[in-house]
Design a protein around this motif. Structure first.
Motif, PDB file in Angstrom:
ATOM      1  N   UNK A   1       1.363   0.790 -11.539  1.00 34.61           N
ATOM      2  CA  UNK A   1       0.300   1.623 -11.034  1.00 34.61           C
ATOM      3  C   UNK A   1       0.593   1.974  -9.583  1.00 34.61           C
ATOM      4  N   UNK A   2       0.453   3.224  -9.252  1.00 33.54           N
ATOM      5  CA  UNK A   2       0.762   3.650  -7.896  1.00 33.54           C
ATOM      6  C   UNK A   2      -0.241   3.092  -6.902  1.00 33.54           C
ATOM      7  N   UNK A   3       0.274   2.676  -5.745  1.00 35.96           N
ATOM      8  CA  UNK A   3      -0.569   2.176  -4.679  1.00 35.96           C
ATOM      9  C   UNK A   3      -1.053   0.754  -4.870  1.00 35.96           C
ATOM     10  N   UNK A   4      -0.613   0.105  -5.927  1.00 37.53           N
ATOM     11  CA  UNK A   4      -1.032  -1.268  -6.197  1.00 37.53           C
ATOM     12  C   UNK A   4      -0.515  -2.191  -5.115  1.00 37.53           C
ATOM     13  N   UNK A   5      -1.368  -3.091  -4.677  1.00 40.43           N
ATOM     14  CA  UNK A   5      -1.009  -4.030  -3.618  1.00 40.43           C
ATOM     15  C   UNK A   5      -0.217  -5.188  -4.218  1.00 40.43           C
ATOM     16  N   UNK A   6       1.019  -5.326  -3.778  1.00 41.50           N
ATOM     17  CA  UNK A   6       1.872  -6.408  -4.248  1.00 41.50           C
ATOM     18  C   UNK A   6       2.061  -7.478  -3.179  1.00 41.50           C
ATOM     19  N   UNK A   7       1.092  -7.612  -2.292  1.00 35.32           N
ATOM     20  CA  UNK A   7       1.178  -8.643  -1.258  1.00 35.32           C
ATOM     21  C   UNK A   7       1.380 -10.007  -1.925  1.00 35.32           C
TER      22      UNK A   7
ATOM     23  N   UNK B   1       5.596  -0.169   3.012  1.00 30.17           N
ATOM     24  CA  UNK B   1       6.264   1.142   2.999  1.00 30.17           C
ATOM     25  C   UNK B   1       6.108   1.827   1.648  1.00 30.17           C
ATOM     26  N   UNK B   2       6.334   1.082   0.570  1.00 33.72           N
ATOM     27  CA  UNK B   2       6.229   1.640  -0.775  1.00 33.72           C
ATOM     28  C   UNK B   2       4.803   2.123  -1.041  1.00 33.72           C
ATOM     29  N   UNK B   3       3.820   1.279  -0.734  1.00 37.19           N
ATOM     30  CA  UNK B   3       2.428   1.672  -0.955  1.00 37.19           C
ATOM     31  C   UNK B   3       2.046   2.867  -0.100  1.00 37.19           C
ATOM     32  N   UNK B   4       2.514   2.912   1.140  1.00 33.69           N
ATOM     33  CA  UNK B   4       2.218   4.040   2.011  1.00 33.69           C
ATOM     34  C   UNK B   4       2.764   5.343   1.458  1.00 33.69           C
ATOM     35  N   UNK B   5       3.990   5.306   0.971  1.00 35.87           N
ATOM     36  CA  UNK B   5       4.588   6.500   0.381  1.00 35.87           C
ATOM     37  C   UNK B   5       3.830   6.939  -0.871  1.00 35.87           C
ATOM     38  N   UNK B   6       3.457   5.963  -1.689  1.00 32.85           N
ATOM     39  CA  UNK B   6       2.737   6.294  -2.919  1.00 32.85           C
ATOM     40  C   UNK B   6       1.355   6.882  -2.616  1.00 32.85           C
ATOM     41  N   UNK B   7       0.637   6.281  -1.714  1.00 27.27           N
ATOM     42  CA  UNK B   7      -0.734   6.706  -1.428  1.00 27.27           C
ATOM     43  C   UNK B   7      -0.787   8.053  -0.709  1.00 27.27           C
ATOM     44  N   UNK B   8       0.220   8.331   0.116  1.00 22.29           N
ATOM     45  CA  UNK B   8       0.239   9.583   0.869  1.00 22.29           C
ATOM     46  C   UNK B   8       0.922  10.703   0.100  1.00 22.29           C
ATOM     47  N   UNK B   9       1.415  10.380  -1.085  1.00 23.71           N
ATOM     48  CA  UNK B   9       2.157  11.348  -1.886  1.00 23.71           C
ATOM     49  C   UNK B   9       3.294  11.984  -1.089  1.00 23.71           C
ATOM     50  N   UNK B  10       3.991  11.148  -0.314  1.00 27.87           N
ATOM     51  CA  UNK B  10       5.142  11.609   0.460  1.00 27.87           C
ATOM     52  C   UNK B  10       6.271  11.915  -0.514  1.00 27.87           C
TER      53      UNK B  10
END
Length: 78
Positions: free
Chosen positions: A1-7, A42-51
């Motif tokens: 799932x996009x933007x999922x937190x994998x902390x 970084x991955x979540x930021x790219x996914x959430x911003x649709x970069x």
């Protein structure tokens, strides 16, 4: 799932205290945890911003995150 937190605290909640203790006492382990955290952010930021990024780049980023997670898990379960 996009933007999922994998902390790590969500990935390994049962090892939260141990991860913190090991991070404070072992610089090598701390570096792995820091790299994992920055990469996940970084991955979540790219996914959430649709970069826009190519699929190969995302695959490489995600693969590295999996490798780091495996390394961290191996160390916390030893």
């Amino acid at each position: 799932m996009q933007g999922e937190n994998h902390a790590l605290m969500f990935e390994f909640p049962e090892y939260k205290d141990k991860i913190h203790e090991m991070k404070m006492s072992n610089k090598g382990f701390g570096s792995l945890v820091d790299e994992y955290h920055h990469l996940d952010h970084k991955i979540r930021g790219l996914e959430m911003a649709n970069i826009p990024t190519d699929d190969e780049n995302f695959r490489d980023l995600r693969m590295r995150r999996v490798q780091l997670k495996d390394e961290i898990y191996q160390q916390i379960t030893q």
